[in-house]
Scaffold this active site. Structure first.
Site, short mmCIF file in Angstrom:
data_model
loop_
_atom_site.label_atom_id
_atom_site.label_comp_id
_atom_site.label_asym_id
_atom_site.label_seq_id
_atom_site.Cartn_x
_atom_site.Cartn_y
_atom_site.Cartn_z
N ARG A 1 0.86 -1.19 0.00
CA ARG A 1 0.00 0.00 0.00
C ARG A 1 0.90 1.24 0.00
NH1 ARG A 1 -3.79 -0.15 5.05
NH2 ARG A 1 -4.96 -1.72 3.88
N LYS B 1 -5.60 7.10 12.31
CA LYS B 1 -5.99 7.67 11.01
C LYS B 1 -6.41 9.12 11.13
CE LYS B 1 -7.45 3.22 9.24
NZ LYS B 1 -8.52 2.42 8.64
N CYS C 1 -8.18 -10.77 1.10
CA CYS C 1 -8.24 -10.38 2.50
C CYS C 1 -8.39 -11.61 3.41
CB CYS C 1 -9.41 -9.42 2.76
SG CYS C 1 -9.47 -8.96 4.50
N CYS D 1 -15.42 -3.02 0.14
CA CYS D 1 -14.02 -3.29 0.48
C CYS D 1 -13.48 -4.41 -0.40
CB CYS D 1 -13.92 -3.70 1.95
SG CYS D 1 -14.57 -5.34 2.25
N LYS E 1 -3.40 1.08 14.90
CA LYS E 1 -3.39 2.02 13.78
C LYS E 1 -4.03 3.35 14.16
CE LYS E 1 -6.02 -0.84 11.33
NZ LYS E 1 -6.99 -1.42 10.37
N ARG F 1 -1.52 6.39 9.65
CA ARG F 1 -1.62 5.86 8.27
C ARG F 1 -1.72 7.01 7.25
NH1 ARG F 1 -3.74 0.51 8.33
NH2 ARG F 1 -2.89 -0.56 10.14
N CYS G 1 -13.93 -1.74 6.49
CA CYS G 1 -13.01 -1.03 5.58
C CYS G 1 -13.73 -0.21 4.52
CB CYS G 1 -12.06 -2.03 4.92
SG CYS G 1 -11.08 -2.95 6.10
N CYS H 1 -16.58 -8.32 6.18
CA CYS H 1 -16.51 -8.65 7.61
C CYS H 1 -16.80 -7.39 8.41
CB CYS H 1 -15.15 -9.27 7.95
SG CYS H 1 -13.88 -8.06 8.34
FE1 SRM Z 1 -9.06 -1.98 6.43
C1 SRM Z 1 -7.75 -4.63 8.06
C2 SRM Z 1 -8.30 -3.35 3.49
C3 SRM Z 1 -9.75 0.96 4.96
C4 SRM Z 1 -10.75 -0.99 9.24
N1 SRM Z 1 -8.10 -3.68 5.89
C5 SRM Z 1 -7.60 -4.62 6.71
C6 SRM Z 1 -6.77 -5.64 5.93
C7 SRM Z 1 -5.36 -5.16 5.89
C8 SRM Z 1 -6.88 -7.10 6.42
C9 SRM Z 1 -5.80 -7.55 7.38
O1 SRM Z 1 -5.67 -6.97 8.47
O2 SRM Z 1 -5.12 -8.50 7.06
C10 SRM Z 1 -7.46 -5.51 4.54
C11 SRM Z 1 -6.60 -5.88 3.36
C12 SRM Z 1 -7.47 -6.40 2.24
C13 SRM Z 1 -6.75 -6.58 0.97
O3 SRM Z 1 -6.62 -7.73 0.51
O4 SRM Z 1 -6.32 -5.60 0.37
C14 SRM Z 1 -7.97 -4.08 4.61
N2 SRM Z 1 -8.92 -1.29 4.59
C15 SRM Z 1 -8.67 -2.03 3.49
C16 SRM Z 1 -8.88 -1.23 2.22
C17 SRM Z 1 -7.93 -1.60 1.10
C18 SRM Z 1 -10.34 -1.40 1.79
C19 SRM Z 1 -10.67 -0.92 0.40
O5 SRM Z 1 -11.27 -1.73 -0.32
O6 SRM Z 1 -10.36 0.21 0.04
C20 SRM Z 1 -8.70 0.19 2.79
C21 SRM Z 1 -7.28 0.64 2.78
C22 SRM Z 1 -7.15 2.03 3.32
C23 SRM Z 1 -5.77 2.60 3.22
O7 SRM Z 1 -5.38 2.95 2.10
O8 SRM Z 1 -5.12 2.75 4.25
C24 SRM Z 1 -9.16 -0.02 4.23
N3 SRM Z 1 -10.01 -0.27 7.02
C25 SRM Z 1 -10.29 0.79 6.20
C26 SRM Z 1 -11.26 1.64 6.84
C27 SRM Z 1 -11.89 2.87 6.21
C28 SRM Z 1 -11.13 4.12 6.47
O9 SRM Z 1 -10.06 4.12 7.09
O10 SRM Z 1 -11.62 5.16 6.06
C29 SRM Z 1 -11.56 1.07 8.06
C30 SRM Z 1 -12.62 1.58 9.07
C31 SRM Z 1 -12.18 2.77 9.80
C32 SRM Z 1 -11.35 2.36 10.98
O11 SRM Z 1 -10.13 2.26 10.84
O12 SRM Z 1 -11.93 2.11 12.04
C33 SRM Z 1 -10.76 -0.12 8.17
N4 SRM Z 1 -9.17 -2.65 8.34
C34 SRM Z 1 -9.97 -2.14 9.32
C35 SRM Z 1 -9.89 -2.98 10.48
C36 SRM Z 1 -10.62 -2.76 11.82
C37 SRM Z 1 -9.81 -1.91 12.72
C38 SRM Z 1 -10.40 -1.82 14.09
O13 SRM Z 1 -10.29 -0.76 14.70
O14 SRM Z 1 -10.94 -2.80 14.58
C39 SRM Z 1 -9.03 -4.04 10.13
C40 SRM Z 1 -8.62 -5.24 11.03
C41 SRM Z 1 -7.54 -4.88 11.97
O15 SRM Z 1 -6.94 -3.81 11.95
O16 SRM Z 1 -7.29 -5.76 12.82
C42 SRM Z 1 -8.61 -3.80 8.78
FE1 SF4 Z 2 -11.15 -7.52 4.72
FE2 SF4 Z 2 -13.08 -7.11 6.44
FE3 SF4 Z 2 -11.62 -5.07 5.63
FE4 SF4 Z 2 -13.30 -6.16 3.97
S1 SF4 Z 2 -13.85 -5.13 5.89
S2 SF4 Z 2 -11.17 -5.67 3.50
S3 SF4 Z 2 -13.25 -8.29 4.55
S4 SF4 Z 2 -10.89 -6.75 6.81
#
Ligand code: SRM
Ligand code: SF4
Length: 557
Positions: free
Chosen positions: A75, A210, A437, A431, A208, A144, A480, A476
């Site tokens: 990323r 943000k 993922c 997402c 993390k 991030r 995201c 899930c």
């Molecule tokens: Fe996310 C974890 C993809 C934005 C909350 N996110 C992941 C992971 C890395 C899975 C992992 O931990 O192994 C996913 C990788 C999937 C893949 O194959 O690419 C993933 N997140 C994404 C992306 C690519 C979704 C998308 O389709 O665009 C976004 C990348 C953003 C970036 O460029 O940095 C993405 N993730 C978000 C957002 C939205 C936002 O930030 O505006 C959220 C919700 C806001 C937040 O952070 O609360 C988000 N991602 C999570 C979480 C839950 C965090 C938590 O507080 O519980 C995880 C799981 C974790 O961190 O354990 C996670």
């Molecule tokens: Fe993966 Fe869940 Fe984030 Fe979708 S919402 S990219 S399934 S961690």
């Protein structure tokens, strides 16, 4: 200070990682496996990467007694989501050579490349470096990618806010030189003092972090879903400062009631650049010192804010800053999706927002988007900006060059593709989920386009097709695709099944609530058919679907 008696295993890994070097060099040299050593799988996140495997091929690989097909997602760190045409061309070739070739625009305004084999990681990052790109701190327990209102230079304030994204990103960049040593072959530091890090120290953050900057009335960044949200306040055309919101975050875990999505709480207003940067820095230090380091499920800033209480958090922030916050200034959001198509900015330059469904830039049977954007980049006459709605803006086009760019967009069907897509489709977000993922329980980006194709006829049937209801899906509950901030959110519970959430507002100011659990497609469509019917018949003038859902008490407010 937080009483973190039982530190989570990741805390030990961070502290013992030699400033995020871990044993990455050894892991990379191990040709027996496509995976990294276990601890390095955590360390590598701070370098902007995740170890993944092709989940579509797990069974086949296991049947052949082969290890899973491991690869890496990288990323980019791209504050404000900006690329020059030269960088676009470079990235196009890097993606083709080392990854699946698909540019994945994320919900945080940057690009991910998937499917990079272990032996290709280093060449990929070295190639990024030649075009002045890196992936430092794009993942991991640090700040991030900083996001900001994407629509380029609509006003001078947009430029200023864009510059803030870069400043904040630099302010919160880890000081370690590990990235340069491990990936770019720089000589190890002789004097480790050079990488002493007063912000992150050796423990980094509990989780993390943000930051988003929004420019009202446009909330394209979904500012309240961020740990730190900064809302630009403009008086007489001048940016005077920001309202500060803390404690937004969406991740939750099915069946764990102590986890929940939360929107940021506005603490007050901060005036001028120096104070804004100081306040942002100190919000991070409070989280560093008070965040939960025992249970990673409860370690985001939102839980710290709720544990401390908003007023106590504010008092601590003011103490650390050495100044008081002013009372929050009034502002209003009235739009969240991107402004598609052609627009002109305050310098009279043109920009075109391309609809790239769920942020996937590739050539497929519908449209040759990747080729088209490469051709645009090759002219050298436009920059590129990514949006938090997973789209790309071709920007900064001189009026004399507009025709040439338009001809390319016409030739490759981009304009027809963008114009043809319906309003709901254009506001939707999904997402990544399967196949990369590891946390996905259900499909999202591979399925939402099909589901929307079935929702659109229902909207037509009930004569609400001109209503831009926000629909978001994730595989899930991690959120995201920000599904909890949508009018209709689908959150995967198992393959083919989704919880349905209703009642979010259209502009990202109110979360939705769970309406029904684990629905399959036919149940979703049945529900929507009757909900749309009621909405169509009983809504008040101008009432949105989310507001109607609350008024009808389908969910509580
Ligand atoms: Fe996310 C974890 C993809 C934005 C909350 N996110 C992941 C992971 C890395 C899975 C992992 O931990 O192994 C996913 C990788 C999937 C893949 O194959 O690419 C993933 N997140 C994404 C992306 C690519 C979704 C998308 O389709 O665009 C976004 C990348 C953003 C970036 O460029 O940095 C993405 N993730 C978000 C957002 C939205 C936002 O930030 O505006 C959220 C919700 C806001 C937040 O952070 O609360 C988000 N991602 C999570 C979480 C839950 C965090 C938590 O507080 O519980 C995880 C799981 C974790 O961190 O354990 C996670
Ligand atoms: Fe993966 Fe869940 Fe984030 Fe979708 S919402 S990219 S399934 S961690």
């Amino acid at each position: 200070m937080s009483t973190n008696k039982n530190l989570s295993p990741v805390e030990k890994i961070k502290a013992e990682s030699d400033a995020l070097r871990g044993t990455l060099k050894q892991s990379l040299h191990d040709d027996i496996t496509g995976a990294l050593r276990e601890d390095d799988q955590s360390v590598i996140k701070f370098h902007g990467m995740y170890q993944q495997d092709d989940r579509d091929r797990r069974e086949e690989r296991s049947a052949k007694k082969l290890e899973w097909l491991y690869s890496y997602m990288v990323r980019l760190r791209l504050p404000g989501g900006f690329l020059t045409p030269e960088q676009w061309v470079g990235l196009h070739h890097i993606a083709g050579e080392h990854s699946t070739g698909v540019f994945k625009i994320t919900t945080r305004q940057t690009i991910q490349l998937h499917g990079i084999l272990k032996s290709h990681i280093k060449p990929t990052l070295q190639a990024f470096n030649t075009i002045h790109l890196d992936s430092i701190a794009a993942c991991g327990d640090v700040n991030r990618n900083v996001v900001c209102g994407a629509h380029p230079k609509q006003s001078p304030v947009h430029e200023e806010v864009f510059a803030y994204a870069d400043k904040l990103s630099k302010l919160a960049l880890p000081k370690t030189k590990a990235y340069y040593e491990v990936w770019l072959n720089e000589k190890p530091l002789i004097d480790k003092k050079e990488e002493e890090d007063p912000l992150y120290q050796e423990r980094y953050l509990p989780r993390k972090f943000k930051i988003a900057l929004a420019i009202p009335p446009h909330n394209d960044v979904d500012v309240f879903t961020n740990d730190l949200g900064l809302i630009a306040i403009v008086e007489k055309g001048k940016l005077i400062g920001f309202n500060i919101a803390v404690g937004g975050g969406l991740g939750a875990t099915h069946g764990n009631a102590s986890t929940y999505p939360r929107l940021g709480s506005i603490l007050g207003f901060v005036r001028g650049e120096e104070n804004t940067l100081k306040a942002a820095y100190e919000v991070i230090t409070i989280q560093r010192d008070h965040g939960n380091r025992s249970d990673r499920k409860l370690s985001r800033l939102k839980y710290t804010v709720d544990r401390m209480g908003v007023e106590a958090f504010k008092a601590e922030l003011e103490k650390r800053c050495g100044f008081a916050l002013e009372e929050a200034k009034p502002f209003e959001f009235n739009h969240r999706p991107d402004y598609y198509g052609w627009h002109q900015n305050h310098e009279k330059k043109w920009y075109y927002t391309v609809f790239s469904e769920n942020g996937r830039i590739l050539d497929d049977e519908q449209v040759a988007m990747k080729t088209a954007l490469l051709e645009v980049a090759k002219t050298g006459k436009a920059n590129f900006r990514f949006t938090c709605n997973q789209n790309v803006i071709i920007s900064d086009i001189d009026p004399k060059d507009k025709k040439a760019i338009e001809a390319i967009l016409e030739q490759f069907g981009i304009i027809a593709h963008t114009d043809k897509a319906g309003l709901v489709r254009k506001a939707a977000i999904a997402c990544v989920a399967f196949n990369t993922c590891p946390l996905a329980l259900a499909e999202a980006q591979r399925y939402l386009p099909t589901l929307i194709g079935k929702i659109e006829p229902l909207m037509e049937k009930h004569k609400i097709a001109d209503d831009q209801i926000s629909i978001r899906m994730t595989g899930c509950p991690n959120g995201c695709g920000r599904p909890y901030a949508a009018e209709i959110g689908f959150v995967g519970t198992a393959y083919g099944q989704y919880n349905m959430h209703l009642g979010g507002d259209r502009d990202g100011m109110r979360l939705n609530k769970k309406y029904k659990e684990s629905l399959d497609e036919s149940a979703i469509l049945r529900e929507l058919d009757s909900l749309f019917e009621a909405y169509s018949q009983k809504r008040k003038k101008g009432e949105t679907f989310g507001d109607f859902a609350v008024r009808e008490q389908w969910v509580s407010a």
